[in-house]
Every structure is written in C-alpha cells, then in structure tokens.
Motif scaffolding. Structure first.
Motif, PDB file in Angstrom:
ATOM      1  N   GLY A 164       0.820  -1.412   0.016  1.00 61.48           N
ATOM      2  CA  GLY A 164       0.123  -0.077   0.008  1.00 61.48           C
ATOM      3  C   GLY A 164       0.708   1.409   0.017  1.00 61.48           C
ATOM      4  N   TRP A 165       0.207   2.546   0.272  1.00 62.72           N
ATOM      5  CA  TRP A 165       0.642   3.554  -0.318  1.00 62.72           C
ATOM      6  C   TRP A 165       1.109   4.371   1.400  1.00 62.72           C
ATOM      7  CZ3 TRP A 165      -2.233   6.836   2.849  1.00 62.72           C
ATOM      8  CH2 TRP A 165      -3.691   6.564   2.595  1.00 62.72           C
ATOM      9  N   SER A 166       0.741   3.704   2.386  1.00 68.23           N
ATOM     10  CA  SER A 166       1.066   4.416   3.703  1.00 68.23           C
ATOM     11  C   SER A 166       2.164   3.705   4.228  1.00 68.23           C
ATOM     12  CB  SER A 166      -0.185   3.978   4.672  1.00 68.23           C
ATOM     13  OG  SER A 166      -0.147   2.430   4.790  1.00 68.23           O
ATOM     14  N   GLU A 167       2.751   4.569   5.088  1.00 69.31           N
ATOM     15  CA  GLU A 167       4.165   4.080   5.811  1.00 69.31           C
ATOM     16  C   GLU A 167       4.238   2.650   6.264  1.00 69.31           C
ATOM     17  OE1 GLU A 167       7.113   5.876   9.327  1.00 69.31           O
ATOM     18  OE2 GLU A 167       5.291   6.828   8.773  1.00 69.31           O
ATOM     19  N   ASP A 168       3.029   2.206   6.654  1.00 66.34           N
ATOM     20  CA  ASP A 168       2.989   0.816   7.120  1.00 66.34           C
ATOM     21  C   ASP A 168       2.708  -0.209   5.987  1.00 66.34           C
ATOM     22  OD1 ASP A 168       0.344   1.045   6.981  1.00 66.34           O
ATOM     23  OD2 ASP A 168      -0.164   0.473   8.946  1.00 66.34           O
ATOM     24  N   LYS A 169       2.320   0.398   4.842  1.00 66.20           N
ATOM     25  CA  LYS A 169       2.112  -0.284   3.392  1.00 66.20           C
ATOM     26  C   LYS A 169       0.959  -1.218   3.472  1.00 66.20           C
ATOM     27  CE  LYS A 169       6.259   0.490   1.521  1.00 66.20           C
ATOM     28  NZ  LYS A 169       6.447   1.511   0.663  1.00 66.20           N
ATOM     29  N   LYS A 170      -0.013  -0.730   4.527  1.00 67.46           N
ATOM     30  CA  LYS A 170      -1.431  -1.535   4.614  1.00 67.46           C
ATOM     31  C   LYS A 170      -2.399  -0.621   3.963  1.00 67.46           C
ATOM     32  CE  LYS A 170      -0.067  -4.077   8.713  1.00 67.46           C
ATOM     33  NZ  LYS A 170      -0.405  -4.316  10.203  1.00 67.46           N
ATOM     34  N   LYS A 171      -2.331   0.604   3.891  1.00 64.42           N
ATOM     35  CA  LYS A 171      -3.600   1.499   3.427  1.00 64.42           C
ATOM     36  C   LYS A 171      -3.284   1.418   1.953  1.00 64.42           C
ATOM     37  CE  LYS A 171      -4.546   4.564   7.458  1.00 64.42           C
ATOM     38  NZ  LYS A 171      -4.622   5.860   7.641  1.00 64.42           N
ATOM     39  N   GLY A 172      -4.517   1.178   1.314  1.00 60.90           N
ATOM     40  CA  GLY A 172      -4.147   0.809  -0.243  1.00 60.90           C
ATOM     41  C   GLY A 172      -3.677  -0.478  -0.832  1.00 60.90           C
ATOM     42  N   SER A 173      -3.641  -1.447   0.233  1.00 60.88           N
ATOM     43  CA  SER A 173      -3.076  -2.757  -0.188  1.00 60.88           C
ATOM     44  C   SER A 173      -3.782  -3.579  -0.699  1.00 60.88           C
ATOM     45  CB  SER A 173      -2.591  -3.530   1.061  1.00 60.88           C
ATOM     46  OG  SER A 173      -3.669  -3.792   1.767  1.00 60.88           O
ATOM     47  N   HIS A 174      -3.167  -4.637  -1.605  1.00 61.12           N
ATOM     48  CA  HIS A 174      -4.003  -5.298  -2.470  1.00 61.12           C
ATOM     49  C   HIS A 174      -4.204  -6.784  -1.488  1.00 61.12           C
ATOM     50  CE1 HIS A 174      -2.581  -2.816  -5.507  1.00 61.12           C
ATOM     51  NE2 HIS A 174      -3.702  -3.278  -6.172  1.00 61.12           N
ATOM     52  N   ARG A 175      -5.596  -7.206  -1.672  1.00 64.72           N
ATOM     53  CA  ARG A 175      -5.983  -8.366  -1.060  1.00 64.72           C
ATOM     54  C   ARG A 175      -5.345  -9.581  -1.982  1.00 64.72           C
ATOM     55  NH1 ARG A 175     -11.857  -8.463   0.337  1.00 64.72           N
ATOM     56  NH2 ARG A 175     -12.200  -8.995  -1.842  1.00 64.72           N
ATOM     57  N   MET A 176      -4.673 -10.625  -1.383  1.00 61.34           N
ATOM     58  CA  MET A 176      -4.340 -11.977  -2.050  1.00 61.34           C
ATOM     59  C   MET A 176      -5.378 -12.961  -2.287  1.00 61.34           C
ATOM     60  SD  MET A 176      -0.428 -12.485  -0.743  1.00 61.34           S
ATOM     61  CE  MET A 176      -0.126 -13.953  -1.597  1.00 61.34           C
ATOM     62  N   GLU A 177      -5.858 -13.259  -0.931  1.00 53.06           N
ATOM     63  CA  GLU A 177      -6.731 -14.339  -0.947  1.00 53.06           C
ATOM     64  C   GLU A 177      -7.602 -14.476   0.224  1.00 53.06           C
ATOM     65  OE1 GLU A 177      -8.304 -16.581  -2.409  1.00 53.06           O
ATOM     66  OE2 GLU A 177      -6.864 -18.047  -2.992  1.00 53.06           O
ATOM     67  N   ARG A 178      -8.808 -14.922   0.063  1.00 48.93           N
ATOM     68  CA  ARG A 178      -9.650 -15.305   1.323  1.00 48.93           C
ATOM     69  C   ARG A 178     -10.043 -16.612   1.378  1.00 48.93           C
ATOM     70  NH1 ARG A 178     -14.804 -11.101   1.040  1.00 48.93           N
ATOM     71  NH2 ARG A 178     -14.441 -11.818  -1.168  1.00 48.93           N
ATOM     72  N   ILE A 179      -9.812 -17.133   2.654  1.00 43.88           N
ATOM     73  CA  ILE A 179     -10.172 -18.642   2.866  1.00 43.88           C
ATOM     74  C   ILE A 179     -11.251 -18.745   3.919  1.00 43.88           C
ATOM     75  CG2 ILE A 179      -9.037 -20.843   3.675  1.00 43.88           C
ATOM     76  CD1 ILE A 179      -6.439 -20.030   2.394  1.00 43.88           C
ATOM     77  N   PRO A 180     -12.547 -19.444   3.503  1.00 39.26           N
ATOM     78  CA  PRO A 180     -13.663 -19.311   4.448  1.00 39.26           C
ATOM     79  C   PRO A 180     -13.327 -20.731   5.626  1.00 39.26           C
ATOM     80  CG  PRO A 180     -14.098 -20.417   2.326  1.00 39.26           C
ATOM     81  CD  PRO A 180     -12.592 -19.815   2.309  1.00 39.26           C
ATOM     82  N   LEU A 181     -13.599 -20.404   6.741  1.00 37.77           N
ATOM     83  CA  LEU A 181     -13.272 -21.310   7.720  1.00 37.77           C
ATOM     84  C   LEU A 181     -14.560 -22.043   8.297  1.00 37.77           C
ATOM     85  CD1 LEU A 181     -10.790 -19.183   9.878  1.00 37.77           C
ATOM     86  CD2 LEU A 181     -10.335 -20.831   8.440  1.00 37.77           C
ATOM     87  N   ARG A 182     -15.665 -21.185   8.452  1.00 42.04           N
ATOM     88  CA  ARG A 182     -16.832 -22.116   8.732  1.00 42.04           C
ATOM     89  C   ARG A 182     -18.020 -21.070   8.405  1.00 42.04           C
ATOM     90  NH1 ARG A 182     -19.758 -20.817  13.299  1.00 42.04           N
ATOM     91  NH2 ARG A 182     -19.127 -19.163  14.567  1.00 42.04           N
TER      92      ARG A 182
END
Length: 252
Positions: A164-182
C-alpha cells in the motif's frame, strides 16, 4: 450430511481442484478462481458436472437444469453481474450467493520475500446489512420474481500484500486471498419482507437516516444506497418527518 461436514468436504475438494489447475497452468491470469469462490461452489453444488455451464451466451457458475435454476457466486462488485443476470432471469430462476466476512483473521505478506506477518483478529465484524450497498448496484433487477439472494456470513482468513501507499504499506494494499473457515449464518432474500431481516434489531422504529448510519456503521453514501433498496423492496416506508429528517418505519 451435517453442515460442518459438508463444508469441510467442500474446502478439501476446492483445495484439490485449485491445486490441479495450478499444476496445469490454469490458475494464473485473469480467469484465476479464488479459494472463497471455489469452496462455496462445491458447498452449494457438489456435482462438478453442473459447474461452469454455458447458458445462452454466458457461463453460469452453477446450472441445475432439472430445477431450471442458475446460481451465481459473487464475492464483490455486483455491477459486473448486471448484463448476465438480465439475460438469465428472462427464462431461469437465479440465486446470487454473496459471502460476508463475519469474523476475519488478517495476515500480511511481504511481496518481495513472501514472508508472512503474525495473524491477528480484525476488530470489525461483518453484518447482513453490509450487503445492501451491493444490492443497490442491481436496483433495476432486484424486484424480478426470478431473482433471489443468499447471504452467507462466514469466518475467514484474509491475506493481503504489504504494497500500500501508507508508511506501514497497509492502506491501499491489495488482497491476495480469502479462505473461508466456517459458516456462521445464512439469510435468504426472496420477497420484500425478507429484506426486513437486514435491519439491525436495535434500530428504533420509526428511525431517521442518522439513526440508520449509527446502527449500521455504514458511510452516509452507502446508507443512502441501503435505504433506497429497503424502500424499493417495501421492507420500510417513509412515515413522516422529524424536523427536516425523514422518518422510516419497518413494514410487516
């Protein structure tokens, strides 16, 4: 078969199917199927012969010919479904399945090294009314008697890139994957009165738009979309004014 057993079997079959696609080089590119979509497809319809079936000029996620039913699994952006659904509902019963992350565990992945950060629980929980702004994207279709929706509230793992564009790279980041658990809860929306299930139980009656925003924590823009859907489906009605604010009352 119990729901938990059926869901675990769907998770295993999806894992194997995606691994096979990757081995054949089919999992890379614009048509890559994600884990969440694949698991739900196997959970809803275990028979693979009914997956990815051509119906007219489109490919249906699931086609149950004996029931003349099409099932589309849409994990985001209902706008992309408009043309397909407009075609399908002319001659078929159609159900759109929409997953919502009720509880989510987040992990972050360094795009350069592949290193993964510690897993943490997201403080935000998904709720049924989160679907309303997406349903607004299909506002011209939701009253069709051939169209219904199935909301699935799931516990999920989510993996995001630290890009992402923020200092910690989290804001504006891209989602890789979602895995359902239940599966936590499932809600079917067929007729107008079903949409009343999407209102928070603790919402006052009557209520204002401000009350709705406070109860749902939706943004003002998304709240306007949500109220439009509820009015169109006659789950609520305007019942006067409080000062300059409209009052809304639950129907049914």
């Amino acid at each position: 078969m119990e729901q938990e057993e059926r869901f675990e079997l769907a998770r295993l079959r999806a894992q194997n199917a995606l691994a096979a696609k990757n081995e054949m080089g089919k999992g890379i590119g614009t048509q890559m199927e994600r884990t969440l979509h694949c698991v739900l497809k196997y959970y809803i319809e275990p028979d693979e012969s009914r997956h990815e079936v051509r119906v007219g000029t489109f490919i249906a996620d699931i086609f149950q010919a004996e029931q003349n039913r099409i099932i589309e699994i849409q994990t985001r952006n209902f706008s992309a479904l408009r043309q397909k659904l407009s075609y399908f509902v002319q001659d078929h019963k159609v159900t759109v399945v929409y997953p919502i992350a009720r509880q989510k565990w987040m992990s972050w992945v360094d795009p350069a090294t592949g290193e993964m950060s510690g897993r943490r629980k997201s403080p935000r929980k998904g709720e049924p009314w989160d679907a309303l702004p997406e349903l607004y994207r299909l506002a011209q279709l939701i009253q069709s008697p051939n169209l219904s929706f199935y909301l699935m509230l799931l516990d999920m793992e989510e993996y995001r890139l630290l890009d992402g564009w923020s200092e910690d790279k989290k804001k504006g980041s891209h989602r890789m994957e979602r895995i359902p658990l239940r599966i936590d809860e499932a809600i079917e929306l067929r007729a107008g009165q079903d949409y009343g299930k999407l209102l928070p139980a603790f919402l006052p009656d009557p209520f204002t738009r401000k009350d709705f925003i406070k109860a749902t924590r939706l943004s003002p823009k998304k709240s306007s979309f949500a109220l439009t859907v509820l009015l169109r489906m006659e789950a609520i009605r305007q019942s006067g004014k409080e000062g300059r604010a409209f009052l809304y009352t639950r129907e049914g």
